[in-house]
Write a protein that holds these residues in place. Sequence first.
Motif, PDB file in Angstrom:
ATOM      1  N   UNK A 188      52.576  52.315 125.435  1.00 52.73           N
ATOM      2  CA  UNK A 188      52.211  50.924 124.971  1.00 52.73           C
ATOM      3  C   UNK A 188      53.325  50.475 123.872  1.00 52.73           C
ATOM      4  N   UNK A 189      53.717  49.469 124.014  1.00 44.73           N
ATOM      5  CA  UNK A 189      55.009  49.238 123.423  1.00 44.73           C
ATOM      6  C   UNK A 189      54.839  47.860 122.369  1.00 44.73           C
ATOM      7  N   UNK A 190      55.135  47.967 121.212  1.00 45.59           N
ATOM      8  CA  UNK A 190      54.880  46.544 120.527  1.00 45.59           C
ATOM      9  C   UNK A 190      55.909  46.014 120.017  1.00 45.59           C
ATOM     10  N   UNK A 191      55.984  44.865 119.976  1.00 41.26           N
ATOM     11  CA  UNK A 191      57.027  44.026 119.290  1.00 41.26           C
ATOM     12  C   UNK A 191      57.609  44.701 117.866  1.00 41.26           C
ATOM     13  N   UNK A 192      58.574  44.621 117.631  1.00 41.99           N
ATOM     14  CA  UNK A 192      59.323  45.372 116.128  1.00 41.99           C
ATOM     15  C   UNK A 192      59.322  46.790 116.033  1.00 41.99           C
ATOM     16  N   UNK A 193      58.773  47.130 117.072  1.00 46.11           N
ATOM     17  CA  UNK A 193      58.978  49.018 117.260  1.00 46.11           C
ATOM     18  C   UNK A 193      60.190  49.259 117.064  1.00 46.11           C
ATOM     19  N   UNK A 194      60.660  50.317 116.055  1.00 54.94           N
ATOM     20  CA  UNK A 194      61.716  50.820 115.628  1.00 54.94           C
ATOM     21  C   UNK A 194      62.291  51.887 116.845  1.00 54.94           C
ATOM     22  N   UNK A 195      63.457  51.487 117.257  1.00 57.33           N
ATOM     23  CA  UNK A 195      64.007  52.562 118.364  1.00 57.33           C
ATOM     24  C   UNK A 195      65.108  53.443 117.594  1.00 57.33           C
TER      25      UNK A 195
END
Length: 276
Positions: free
Chosen positions: A215-222
């Motif tokens: 589950x990937x969300x916008x603005x998640x930090x990588x």
Amino acid sequence: MRHFFTTKVRVVLIIALLLTAGLAVLTSLTGITVGDLFVKGILTPLRTGAQSLTAQAERFYNYIFEYEALAVENEALKNQLAAIQDNNLDAAATHRENERLRKLLDLKAAHEDFDLVDAYIIGRSSVDWTSTFTINRGSSAGIQPGMCAITENGEVVGLVIEAGVNYAVIKSVLDSSLEISATIASAGYSGMVQGAYTEEHKGLLLMDYLPSSSVIRNNDQVVTAGSTVYPRNLILGYVLDAGFNDTGVAKFAILRPAADIDTLEQVFILTNFSRE
């Protein structure tokens, strides 16, 4: 006929006598002689013309002198303005450098094991999907190929691929051939990050090989997953979009790079860190 000419002669003589008498009276009353009147009649227009020419010459000279003075003053003002602009640029550059060094102190406080060498970018190269830049420090400062470059905020910039005595070439994170093991910080999903290689996503990063169930969300930090080259938790970018790859087995994410590669002035080469 003889009588006619005699009459004309008489008239002329009378007029001449009257003029002579008139001039004699004028001379007696004013002291001005006939010669004076003649000279003044000729010289007065000439004198008036000469005075007019002199006045025009003076005005022209004053104009030229004032123009030259204004030109000199204008040039001096231009030089002063250029000096002020240079001073402002120097002040702005000094302010930016001080801000970077302040943040660097915070980074070193959080990572006491980091050994960093600062360097300035002196050249850039970007062709198709490759992206490199050159810095002004090299092997004499302890920089070697295989070392990573970061910003004062702990953002990954790239990897040193060549080092001369007083320069080094860095392959930036925007280069599609540079792969870095990474993790989505909030969820722990792992994948590989590299420069995006499509025109649509030019200047962005691609994170591939993510689990299909992630589950990937916008603005998640990588961040970096950690390796012999990259310490853990260096910032790579932030999620902009996500989707399934062509096989439908894995997901990918498009990232905005954490470091603005195109506007970077200074970078820090990580020459050593704890690999525990």
